[in-house]
Design a protein around this motif. Structure first.
Motif, mmCIF file in Angstrom:
data_model
loop_
_atom_site.group_PDB
_atom_site.id
_atom_site.type_symbol
_atom_site.label_atom_id
_atom_site.label_comp_id
_atom_site.label_asym_id
_atom_site.label_seq_id
_atom_site.Cartn_x
_atom_site.Cartn_y
_atom_site.Cartn_z
ATOM 1 N N ARG A 239 0.918 5.816 -1.170
ATOM 2 C CA ARG A 239 0.124 7.080 -1.698
ATOM 3 C C ARG A 239 1.021 7.800 -2.715
ATOM 4 O O ARG A 239 2.411 7.921 -2.456
ATOM 5 C CB ARG A 239 0.037 7.859 -0.790
ATOM 6 N N GLN B 109 -3.344 0.124 8.186
ATOM 7 C CA GLN B 109 -3.609 0.546 7.039
ATOM 8 C C GLN B 109 -4.876 1.652 6.921
ATOM 9 O O GLN B 109 -4.920 2.562 6.188
ATOM 10 C CB GLN B 109 -3.721 -0.528 5.899
ATOM 11 N N ASN C 15 -9.090 12.765 -5.362
ATOM 12 C CA ASN C 15 -8.450 11.647 -4.553
ATOM 13 C C ASN C 15 -8.866 10.162 -4.985
ATOM 14 O O ASN C 15 -10.026 10.033 -4.434
ATOM 15 C CB ASN C 15 -8.886 12.103 -3.091
ATOM 16 N N GLY D 45 -4.529 10.117 5.324
ATOM 17 C CA GLY D 45 -4.472 10.835 3.877
ATOM 18 C C GLY D 45 -5.728 11.445 3.492
ATOM 19 O O GLY D 45 -5.495 12.572 2.964
ATOM 20 N N TRP E 254 -3.804 5.029 8.357
ATOM 21 C CA TRP E 254 -2.974 5.593 7.224
ATOM 22 C C TRP E 254 -3.978 6.154 6.149
ATOM 23 O O TRP E 254 -3.444 7.199 5.802
ATOM 24 C CB TRP E 254 -1.862 4.438 6.625
ATOM 25 N N LEU E 255 -4.786 5.481 5.805
ATOM 26 C CA LEU E 255 -5.815 5.866 4.908
ATOM 27 C C LEU E 255 -6.475 6.992 5.195
ATOM 28 O O LEU E 255 -6.685 7.860 4.522
ATOM 29 C CB LEU E 255 -6.880 4.604 4.376
ATOM 30 N N VAL F 1 -8.712 6.168 -4.993
ATOM 31 C CA VAL F 1 -8.455 5.156 -4.385
ATOM 32 C C VAL F 1 -8.284 3.882 -5.117
ATOM 33 O O VAL F 1 -9.486 3.572 -5.500
ATOM 34 C CB VAL F 1 -9.099 4.800 -2.887
ATOM 35 N N GLU G 109 -4.280 12.538 -6.248
ATOM 36 C CA GLU G 109 -3.411 11.960 -5.368
ATOM 37 C C GLU G 109 -4.124 10.285 -5.615
ATOM 38 O O GLU G 109 -5.534 10.160 -5.678
ATOM 39 C CB GLU G 109 -3.394 12.379 -3.911
ATOM 40 N N TYR H 194 0.992 -1.204 -0.275
ATOM 41 C CA TYR H 194 -0.150 -0.060 -0.059
ATOM 42 C C TYR H 194 0.910 1.396 0.000
ATOM 43 O O TYR H 194 1.890 1.153 0.630
ATOM 44 C CB TYR H 194 -1.028 -0.145 1.131
ATOM 45 N N SER I 41 -4.057 6.689 -3.557
ATOM 46 C CA SER I 41 -3.901 5.828 -2.350
ATOM 47 C C SER I 41 -4.345 4.355 -2.986
ATOM 48 O O SER I 41 -5.170 3.951 -3.365
ATOM 49 C CB SER I 41 -4.849 6.089 -1.265
#
Ligand code: FE
Ligand code: CA
Length: 528
Positions: free
Chosen positions: A297, A351, A367, A358, A354-355, A369, A305, A295, A307
């Motif tokens: 970014r 995770q 954005n 973000g 972290w997501l 994913v 961006e 994973y 992810s």
């Protein structure tokens, strides 16, 4: 026997190919002279940053050697060059890397110090031969404006049942970035009546089980001309799904009840290592035993961006396994309260944090994913059992994680979230709702699910029969193979559902099945 004949054919083809495209070197093997190209697996680039990217190759003189060593033994020095032009008149960087036997003679070079937002070309040389040329590009500077970004999105490429014409058409679109969302390989080989659908053969019939066998399955794929062309055309972002290891596996648990956790983790370690060895990944993805970080970014200026998520490695056991298997299956809410248990996380807590972190920081216009599994809920009927309910293997099997993720997007007011997904072998365009049970609730994000490059789609009529109970689904079609072609601009995201004419035809054509547009500031796609 068939497989042996095929690998002989392949060897001849490779030798012929080497004589045509690469400066060959002469190898004395068993008293005879043979011409061997050490770069039959092509090249790839990945993970573009404003100052560089990763370039990859793997040396192999006998790519399908059963010991998984590719015909190589000692370490080999590989030279690499990055140029500002495709003729290599202006070489801007060069260096040397060692291809080591313990990493199957793969080379991952993290090129840095390049200029932002422009294309570059790269190539390798070793053993007196030169690789093909690949094209990569750096990302724009962190906050630089960007007028347009072209993406191509792939998932589920079953080698046996189709040719990779979809990959060729993706390459011909010259995307800025290619996203591989899982099932890049399949670990099993068709036998019995199912073998009738095959158009070409895996290098072996037994299911993949250890590092050498996973290596060779990747090597087989990397020899495919269409897949090579795609990797050479654009840098990639990579994640995986289940078939890079084993069907429907969840974290440390395979679907077969008789396999011990320790045995499965050994298998997973081999599978993950082979993935690392064949993909353009950075050092931080180097596997440690059965653990490997994919994973990540990435940012493309102000515009977008990404992810990239790992939906397999960290999840707990599949909910509500049957007495005989932990395979995904359809369950009712009454029979499986575990499916919505908030304690269970599809992504694992680190995770997830972290997501969401973000999501809170996100200030790009779009954005995105990118991940392996369809996020939207799908009320469906099980073909085998007739049960009406939800499937346990994907986000529906870990529904509380989805609720937390969509709530985190709402709270953070993340600009224009869009999910790109794979796994389900069908095109879907979905509104991701604050409350899927309430069609009037807010649409939090947009989802596009690419169909498969070749893998069999689910039964169209079966899903269509239940579509009335899935009002958040704007489009569904499981009868086409292909990919997503996406153009992102500051104001719009335009997604073309690209369908190939016939997976059994190596020369298959491509056509746009449907086009959907997401407008800046408004979640949910609208057909163009
Ligand atoms: Fe698949
Ligand atoms: Ca899958």
């Amino acid at each position: 026997m068939t497989n042996q004949i095929h690998s002989l054919d392949r060897r001849r083809l490779l030798q012929a190919g080497a004589a045509l495209v690469a400066a060959p070197f002469v190898l004395r093997a068993g008293g005879a002279f043979a011409t061997v190209d050490p770069f039959p697996l092509g090249v790839a680039a990945g993970d573009p940053l404003p100052d560089g990217f990763v370039i990859w190759t793997r040396l192999a003189t006998e790519p399908l050697a059963v010991d998984g060593r590719g015909g190589m033994t000692a370490p080999v020095e590989v030279r690499w060059e990055v140029a500002a032009d495709d003729a290599f008149a202006h070489i801007v960087q060069r260096g040397r890397a060692m291809a080591q036997p313990q990493w199957a003679h793969s080379v991952h070079v993290e090129v840095s110090g390049l200029a932002p937002g422009r294309p570059y070309w790269y190539r390798f040389s070793a053993l007196g031969a030169q690789s093909r040329v690949g094209r990569a590009a750096t990302a724009p500077r962190h906050n630089a404006p960007l007028a347009q970004l072209k993406l191509a999105v792939a998932s589920c490429s079953n080698y046996e049942i189709g040719y990779f014409a979809a990959y060729r058409h993706m390459a011909e679109e010259s995307p800025d970035l290619v996203l591989f969302l899982g099932d890049y390989i399949y670990e099993t080989t068709r036998t019995g009546p199912r073998a009738a659908s095959m158009v070409r053969h895996h290098e072996r019939e037994a299911p993949l089980s250890d590092l050498p066998s996973y290596r060779n399955r990747y090597a087989l794929h990397k020899m495919d001309a269409d897949l090579q062309a795609l990797h050479a055309a654009a840098p990639a972002l990579m994640t995986w799904d289940d078939h890079e290891v084993s069907n429907d596996y969840a974290g440390r648990w395979p679907t077969e009840l008789e396999t011990s956790e320790a045995d499965f983790l050994r298998r997973r370690a081999g599978a993950y290592q082979a993935f690392y060895e064949h993909m353009p990944l950075r050092r931080r993805s180097i596997p440690h035993g059965p653990d490997m970080r994919v994973y990540d970014r990435l940012r493309f200026g102000q515009l977008a961006e990404f992810s990239v998520l790992d939906g397999r490695q960290y999840r707990p056991m599949q909910p509500c396994p049957t007495p005989t298997s932990r395979r995904g299956h359809v369950v009712t809410d009454a029979a499986c309260p575990e499916r919505t248990d908030p304690a269970r996380s599809l992504l694992g807590r680190p995770q997830e944090s972290w997501l969401y972190d973000g999501f809170r920081r996100a200030d790009a216009r779009w954005n995105i994913v990118a991940q392996d599994l369809m996020v939207a809920t799908a009320n469906q009927r099980d073909l085998l059992t007739g049960v009406q309910g939800h499937y346990t293997d994907g986000w529906d099997g870990y529904a509380a994680t989805r609720d937390r993720m969509l709530a985190a997007l709402q709270t953070a007011r993340t600009p224009n979230p869009v999910f790109l997904s794979g796994d389900i072998h069908s095109f879907w365009v979905n509104d991701l709702k604050a409350d899927f049970a309430n069609p009037a609730s807010a649409t939090v994000a947009t989802e596009f699910v690419g169909t498969s490059i070749t893998s069999d789609g689910p039964l169209y009529e079966l899903f269509m029969a239940g579509m009335a109970s899935n009002p958040h689904v704007k489009f569904f079609d499981s009868r086409q193979r292909g990919y997503l072609s996406i153009t992102v601009t500051p104001e719009h995201m335009t997604t073309r559902l690209q369908a190939i004419s016939d997976r059994r035809d190596p020369h298959a054509t491509v056509a746009t099945l449907k086009t959907f547009v997401v407008e800046f500031g408004r979640a949910g796609a609208v057909e163009a």
